[in-house]
Scaffold this active site. Structure first.
Site, PDB file in Angstrom:
ATOM      1  N   HIS A 203      -7.120  -5.649   3.084  1.00 45.96           N
ATOM      2  CA  HIS A 203      -6.105  -6.600   3.562  1.00 45.96           C
ATOM      3  C   HIS A 203      -6.407  -7.201   4.931  1.00 45.96           C
ATOM      4  O   HIS A 203      -5.736  -8.128   5.356  1.00 45.96           O
ATOM      5  CB  HIS A 203      -4.723  -5.937   3.615  1.00 45.96           C
TER       6      HIS A 203
HETATM    7  C1  UD1 Z   1      -0.111  -6.764   9.428  1.00 49.63           C
HETATM    8  C2  UD1 Z   1      -0.786  -6.352  10.737  1.00 49.63           C
HETATM    9  C3  UD1 Z   1      -1.949  -5.425  10.456  1.00 49.63           C
HETATM   10  C4  UD1 Z   1      -1.519  -4.261   9.597  1.00 49.63           C
HETATM   11  C5  UD1 Z   1      -0.825  -4.760   8.343  1.00 49.63           C
HETATM   12  C6  UD1 Z   1      -0.315  -3.633   7.501  1.00 49.63           C
HETATM   13  C7  UD1 Z   1      -0.648  -8.091  12.468  1.00 49.63           C
HETATM   14  C8  UD1 Z   1      -1.416  -9.085  13.249  1.00 49.63           C
HETATM   15  N1  UD1 Z   1      -1.313  -7.516  11.454  1.00 49.63           N
HETATM   16  O1  UD1 Z   1      -1.064  -7.501   8.685  1.00 49.63           O
HETATM   17  O2  UD1 Z   1      -2.454  -4.934  11.681  1.00 49.63           O
HETATM   18  O3  UD1 Z   1      -2.657  -3.499   9.250  1.00 49.63           O
HETATM   19  O4  UD1 Z   1       0.280  -5.598   8.733  1.00 49.63           O
HETATM   20  O5  UD1 Z   1       0.003  -4.063   6.210  1.00 49.63           O
HETATM   21  O6  UD1 Z   1       0.500  -7.836  12.772  1.00 49.63           O
HETATM   22  N2  UD1 Z   1       3.104 -11.045   2.903  1.00 49.63           N
HETATM   23  C9  UD1 Z   1       3.926 -11.042   1.813  1.00 49.63           C
HETATM   24  N3  UD1 Z   1       4.966 -10.161   1.794  1.00 49.63           N
HETATM   25  C10 UD1 Z   1       5.205  -9.282   2.807  1.00 49.63           C
HETATM   26  C11 UD1 Z   1       4.359  -9.316   3.938  1.00 49.63           C
HETATM   27  C12 UD1 Z   1       3.308 -10.190   3.964  1.00 49.63           C
HETATM   28  O7  UD1 Z   1       3.742 -11.806   0.867  1.00 49.63           O
HETATM   29  O8  UD1 Z   1       6.166  -8.488   2.721  1.00 49.63           O
HETATM   30  C13 UD1 Z   1       1.935 -11.980   2.915  1.00 49.63           C
HETATM   31  C14 UD1 Z   1       2.249 -13.342   3.472  1.00 49.63           C
HETATM   32  O9  UD1 Z   1       1.477 -14.265   2.809  1.00 49.63           O
HETATM   33  C15 UD1 Z   1       1.747 -13.229   4.898  1.00 49.63           C
HETATM   34  C16 UD1 Z   1       0.538 -12.331   4.739  1.00 49.63           C
HETATM   35  O10 UD1 Z   1       0.898 -11.414   3.714  1.00 49.63           O
HETATM   36  O11 UD1 Z   1       1.448 -14.466   5.467  1.00 49.63           O
HETATM   37  C17 UD1 Z   1       0.144 -11.594   5.978  1.00 49.63           C
HETATM   38  O12 UD1 Z   1       1.242 -10.829   6.482  1.00 49.63           O
HETATM   39  P1  UD1 Z   1       1.309 -10.492   8.048  1.00 49.63           P
HETATM   40  O13 UD1 Z   1       2.491  -9.646   8.315  1.00 49.63           O
HETATM   41  O14 UD1 Z   1       1.140 -11.735   8.859  1.00 49.63           O
HETATM   42  O15 UD1 Z   1       0.011  -9.668   8.308  1.00 49.63           O
HETATM   43  P2  UD1 Z   1      -0.632  -8.452   7.490  1.00 49.63           P
HETATM   44  O16 UD1 Z   1      -1.875  -8.942   6.861  1.00 49.63           O
HETATM   45  O17 UD1 Z   1       0.377  -7.771   6.627  1.00 49.63           O
END
Ligand code: UD1
Length: 351
Positions: A203
């Site tokens: 991820h």
């Molecule tokens: C975040 C953390 C990372 C951690 C990870 C754990 C930051 C910069 N990164 O990354 O350090 O290892 O969480 O999982 O804070 N999305 C969904 N549903 C959700 C959450 C996310 O669909 O419930 C999708 C969305 O498209 C979103 C993408 O995942 O844009 C990324 O989510 P985001 O919270 O920005 O970062 P993570 O990759 O989850």
């Protein structure tokens, strides 16, 4: 004593669990704020429903967005809460955008910040998490470090005051649930015998947002001698959806939904090895006695590298396949921790 705790992403729910319990025992009034960074049921709700973590008193519902937009929304909304609640401490965990937002909102109001998982470094400034770590540590008033390496990293940056080696709260969380996980069967989607599959997660932005790295990882996974089950983060799922059909062989790479915490431990325990770019999962695999292959170019958790039990191989297909060919045997899980959560709670209450 009143503490406002800011959490928002999946690993933070796990880290907060033992600490929240210890704070409760210590009689602290903990005001749990969920930023809403993670919001899907299997990325957030399931952890509160299944683990007994107190429900957040407030959910800021910031959702997804660019780093700037997401962090800015959190900052504004956390500030309003802090102004109203006037806590004795703001408690933040790890290295996500929720972490830096909580810390920054607090210091601007001259409120003290405690950082659990302080001092971790990858020394890779391309990672958004590395900036979140460094900035949070440098504005924290209590630095709660999981490892001696983390304490040393802080010392090298001139941060020596109020630094405490408390151990790893993720180990406390794991020990709360690992026996139950060993007793329960693995989820039905993992229809393979014990030690007859690998478990993989991908991820990190450095892997998902770089098509050549992602393709290289997929090419390796589909050539491994056992099927690979991949509980897939929504970020990666969205990217894979856009790849041309046939990019990887779905008989070898078996995509499943993200798992809850106990189901994940159970799946790790029965696997032959874990392949991951997660930080927490590297440690969990090693603590559970399951060899780990880290799909990154470096790790913050250098302690896991002892005896080759965790091999850091990056995204190179050849290196991933080679690492799988020289896996160490599984070993007995670790059964005791350092009581990190209790130490965190005691240090918070003492000041
Ligand atoms: C975040 C953390 C990372 C951690 C990870 C754990 C930051 C910069 N990164 O990354 O350090 O290892 O969480 O999982 O804070 N999305 C969904 N549903 C959700 C959450 C996310 O669909 O419930 C999708 C969305 O498209 C979103 C993408 O995942 O844009 C990324 O989510 P985001 O919270 O920005 O970062 P993570 O990759 O989850």
């Amino acid at each position: 004593m009143k503490i406002v705790t800011v959490i928002g992403a999946r690993p933070q729910f796990i880290k907060a669990l033992p600490v929240s319990r210890a704070l409760q025992v210590a009689g602290v009034d903990e005001f749990l704020v969920h930023t809403g960074q993670h919001y899907d049921q299997n990325m957030s709700g399931i952890f509160f429903d299944q683990l007994g973590l107190p429900k957040p008193r407030i959910n800021l519902e910031v959702g997804s967005g660019s780093h700037g937009a997401q962090t800015a929304k959190m900052l504004e909304r956390i500030e309003a809460i802090l102004l109203r609640e006037k806590p004795d401490w703001i408690l933040v965990y790890g290295d996500t955008n929720s972490t830096i937002a909580g810390a920054l909102a607090a210091v601007k109001l001259h409120l003290p910040v405690a950082h659990v998982e302080a001092g971790l470094r990858s020394f890779n400034r391309r990672m958004p998490e590395e900036h979140n770590r460094v900035l949070t540590d440098h504005c924290s008033d209590l630095l709660l470090c999981p490892t001696a390496t983390a304490v040393e990293n802080l010392r090298r940056e001139g941060v020596t005051k109020n630094v405490h080696l408390v151990g790893d709260v993720m180990l406390d969380a794991l020990l709360m649930f690992s026996e139950a996980a060993a007793r329960q069967p693995t989820v039905a989607e993992i229809d393979a015998d014990e030690r007859a599959y690998y478990l993989a997660t991908v991820h990190r932005a450095e892997n998902t947002d770089d098509p050549s790295r992602l393709r290289s990882i997929l090419a390796a996974l589909e050539r491994l001698p056992l099927p690979v089950f991949v509980p897939l983060h929504p970020r990666t799922r969205k990217i894979l959806k856009d790849l041309p059909p046939g990019t990887f062989d779905s008989r070898c790479i078996r995509i499943i939904e993200p798992l809850g915490y106990v189901d994940m431990i159970s799946a790790v325990l029965r696997s032959r090895a874990v392949l991951t770019d997660s930080g927490g999962l590297q440690k969990e695999a090693v603590w559970l006695g399951i060899p780990c292959i880290t799909l990154r170019d470096e790790t913050e958790w250098v302690e896991t590298l002892q005896d080759g039990f965790n091999q850091v191989v990056g995204a190179s297909s050849t290196r991933i396949i080679e690492a799988c060919a020289r896996l160490p045997q599984t070993r007995e899980p670790q059964r005791v921790g350092a009581g990190a959560a209790t130490q965190c709670a005691n240090l918070l209450v003492a000041r």
